[in-house]
Design a protein around this motif. Structure first.
Motif: not given
Length: 225
Positions: A9-15
């Protein structure tokens, strides 16, 4: 471009990067039953966000590939993104079916460039079922079926029987089997082919198939139906 994000779930930067490029995306922590609801050809690329390494990640990837292909038979290009992978880990992950691997630290521009490169390939549509004689291979479920039943195959076993079913009656050399199943640069033990052929033959007998894999002395092996 539409991207499927799977995993950590640690994907904020990719999103944020995908949004900036105006790419459409969907996120799933795991595939599970949702794989059956993915329409054929919906996604251009899958980004697998990994928090594991080595053999565990390779096993997760093999399971993901089977789930993605189970319904549509679409070989969706997969980019594995991980924090820490050794060279040996990367080899295992690529051999398990990943199309590309990216490890931290990396520039977001590099990730996007790799996504674009994989997206240009497009999903490779392949038939889910392969048949020869009384034998049927379900590549989505990794199952081999004949008149007396069915049996699940390991990754290497499926690659071997798949190769023979794609070329029934054709003699395949040891070199061809080695390169197609184990890879050109992978460490390879000479008797690996015999070991896995023995396993495949045993499973053919277990399901009562009349199909057989024979050796052509000094040349290679062929499938007789």
């Amino acid at each position: 471009m539409r991207v499927l994000l799977l995993g950590s779930p640690n994907h904020d930067k990719i999103i944020q990067a995908l949004r900036k490029e105006r790419y459409l995306y969907d996120y799933m922590e795991t595939l599970g039953k949702d794989a059956a609801e993915i329409p054929e050809g919906l996604y251009d690329v899958c980004i697998l966000l990994a928090d594991q390494a080595g053999r565990q990640l390779a096993m997760q990837l093999s399971s993901t590939l089977c789930a993605l292909r189970e319904e549509s038979g679409a070989a969706l290009p997969i980019l594995v993104v991980a924090s820490h992978l050794s060279a040996r880990d990367r080899i295992q992950v690529l051999d398990a079916g990943a199309d590309d691997v990216l490890t931290a630290p990396f520039l977001m521009g590099e990730l996007l460039a790799r996504v674009r490169a994989l997206g240009r390939r497009g999903p490779m549509l392949q038939p889910r079922l392969l048949s020869a004689g009384d034998l049927t291979l379900d590549r989505g479920h990794c199952m081999l079926q004949s008149r007396e039943g069915q049996v699940r195959l390991s990754g290497k076993e499926m690659q071997i029987i798949e190769l023979f079913l794609l070329h029934p009656g054709q003699v395949l050399s040891r070199t061809t089997l080695q390169q197609k199943v184990w890879g050109v640069d992978n460490e390879f033990v000479y008797n690996n082919i015999e070991v896995y052929l023995s396993l495949v033959r045993r499973k053919l007998r277990a399901i009562g198939s009349e199909v057989a894999i024979h050796a052509e002395r000094g040349v290679g092996y062929y499938l007789e139906t």
